[in-house]
Write a protein that holds these residues in place. Structure first.
Motif, short mmCIF file in Angstrom:
data_model
loop_
_atom_site.label_atom_id
_atom_site.label_comp_id
_atom_site.label_asym_id
_atom_site.label_seq_id
_atom_site.Cartn_x
_atom_site.Cartn_y
_atom_site.Cartn_z
N LEU A 102 78.27 56.93 3.32
CA LEU A 102 77.47 55.83 3.85
C LEU A 102 77.28 54.77 2.77
O LEU A 102 76.72 55.04 1.71
N ASP A 103 77.76 53.57 3.05
CA ASP A 103 77.68 52.46 2.10
C ASP A 103 76.57 51.51 2.55
O ASP A 103 76.76 50.68 3.43
N GLU A 104 75.39 51.68 1.95
CA GLU A 104 74.22 50.84 2.25
C GLU A 104 73.96 50.73 3.75
O GLU A 104 73.98 49.63 4.32
N PRO A 105 73.67 51.85 4.41
CA PRO A 105 73.57 51.85 5.87
C PRO A 105 72.29 51.23 6.43
O PRO A 105 72.19 51.04 7.65
N THR A 106 71.30 50.93 5.58
CA THR A 106 70.03 50.40 6.11
C THR A 106 69.83 48.92 5.84
O THR A 106 68.74 48.39 6.07
N VAL A 107 70.86 48.22 5.37
CA VAL A 107 70.71 46.79 5.07
C VAL A 107 70.41 46.02 6.36
O VAL A 107 71.12 46.15 7.35
N PHE B 43 72.52 44.40 21.12
CA PHE B 43 71.74 45.37 20.35
C PHE B 43 71.02 44.70 19.19
O PHE B 43 71.49 43.70 18.63
N SER B 44 69.90 45.29 18.80
CA SER B 44 69.22 44.88 17.57
C SER B 44 70.03 45.36 16.36
O SER B 44 70.94 46.19 16.49
N GLY B 45 69.66 44.84 15.18
CA GLY B 45 70.36 45.26 13.97
C GLY B 45 70.26 46.75 13.74
O GLY B 45 71.22 47.41 13.34
N GLY B 46 69.06 47.32 13.99
CA GLY B 46 68.88 48.75 13.80
C GLY B 46 69.71 49.58 14.75
O GLY B 46 70.28 50.60 14.37
N MET B 47 69.82 49.14 15.99
CA MET B 47 70.63 49.85 16.97
C MET B 47 72.11 49.82 16.58
O MET B 47 72.82 50.82 16.72
#
Length: 329
Positions: free
Chosen positions: A176-181, A153-157
């Motif tokens: 959610l602890d920094e979920p988009t890093v 999977f990619s990082g986003g997936m």
């Protein structure tokens, strides 16, 4: 992932008596040896509210989250979730979905196998587990990849599946602890839209981030923590009002930036300065009026200025004003 995750209203199977606050932290205090990490922190999150907890590295965000999730016991103070006391092993833990900063998935298992594993941890079995796994794969846009190993999977997936794992048991509180890093812009956009959808469905959300624009976009209220104390709290609009008409001047430059920042601090109209990562940030009363003096100071200090931006008051300005530093990784 073509769009945001959607979510069935989490209040539908919780009964009609929804508590006034899903999360209620009162007087939380925690020390590690001689270091006071959390100092009398109190906050509340209502059903359907997204609360952003912001602070510099080491300010106490992670310690607060661990106490909220029942992973760490407070020295003093209380945490209740939906009216139930939170302690390690307490029933209240079953009401929380926790998405850690580091992706907590098994790369050699498929997406479906990961979800089934975490579903078992939430005591889901049989038909109910199968239905929840299928629901989460659909929510995260990963149905077609359910049989693929996470290592592909990619990082986003991976981030989306990480969030999905925390939704399997339909929590009352999502942390959610920094979920988009480290995710691509498209996945980041989808994750933020998803968090907004969770709140619209009645879920309470506690959200930490290093990206100030995320807090401005999705958070109903924001708390700023520094040196273990909650130093400000309110809606983004209320917090921005605290810095009155101050602008933020951001200069990308090379040279002795700490020395340049110190020189700027002595200029009329400059109230705060910060330097790091090739940038000097100033909080000023009138950005355009003070800019000539700032550029003169740069020339005298032999600073090569590459770009200058004057930003009107926003949450980043509030954060700089209150903590004396910018919010950055």
């Amino acid at each position: 992932m073509d769009g945001a995750l959607t979510l069935t209203d989490t209040r539908s199977d919780r009964g009609a008596d929804t508590p006034a606050a899903v999360l209620d932290c009162a007087g939380l205090t925690r020390s590690f040896g001689d270091r006071l990490a959390i100092d009398d922190v109190s906050l509340r999150i209502a059903p359907g509210e997204t609360y952003g907890l912001l602070g510099p590295n080491g300010a106490g965000k992670s310690t607060t989250i661990r106490m909220v999730c029942g992973l760490l016991t407070a020295d003093a103070g209380t945490v209740t979730v939906a009216g139930l006391p939170m302690t390690p092993g307490a029933p209240a833990r079953a009401l929380v979905g926790y998405v850690p900063q580091d992706v907590a998935l098994y790369p050699d298992l498929t997406a479906r196998e990961n979800l089934r594993f975490f579903g078992h941890m939430y005591r889901l079995r049989g038909k109910q587990l199968a239905e929840r796994v299928a629901e989460v794969l659909d929510l995260t846009g990963l149905t077609d990849r359910g049989g693929d190993r996470v290592e592909s999977f990619s990082g986003g997936m991976r981030r989306r599946l990480n969030i999905g794992a925390a939704l399997l048991h339909r929590p009352t509180l999502l942390v959610l602890d920094e979920p988009t890093v480290g995710v691509d812009p498209q996945s980041r956009h989808a994750i933020l839209d998803s968090v907004r959808a969770f709140g619209a469905a009645g879920m309470a959300v506690l959200y930490t981030t290093h990206y100030m624009e995320e807090a401005e976009r999705i958070c109903d209220r924001v708390g700023i923590i520094d040196h273990g104390k909650l130093i400000a709290e309110g809606t983004p609009r209320e917090l921005v009002a605290q810095v009155a008409e101050r602008d933020r001047v951001e200069l990308t430059a090379t040279g002795n930036l700490p020395g340049f920042a110190t020189a700027c601090a002595a200029l009329t109209g400059v109230t705060h300065t910060d330097s790091g990562d090739g940038m000097v940030t100033l909080l000023v009363e009138d950005g355009r009026a003070v800019l000539p003096a700032v550029l003169d100071a740069a020339e005298r200090a032999d600073i090569a200025v590459r770009s200058v931006q004057v930003v009107e008051p926003d949450l980043e300005s509030v954060f700089l004003h209150l903590t004396g530093t910018s919010l950055r990784e």
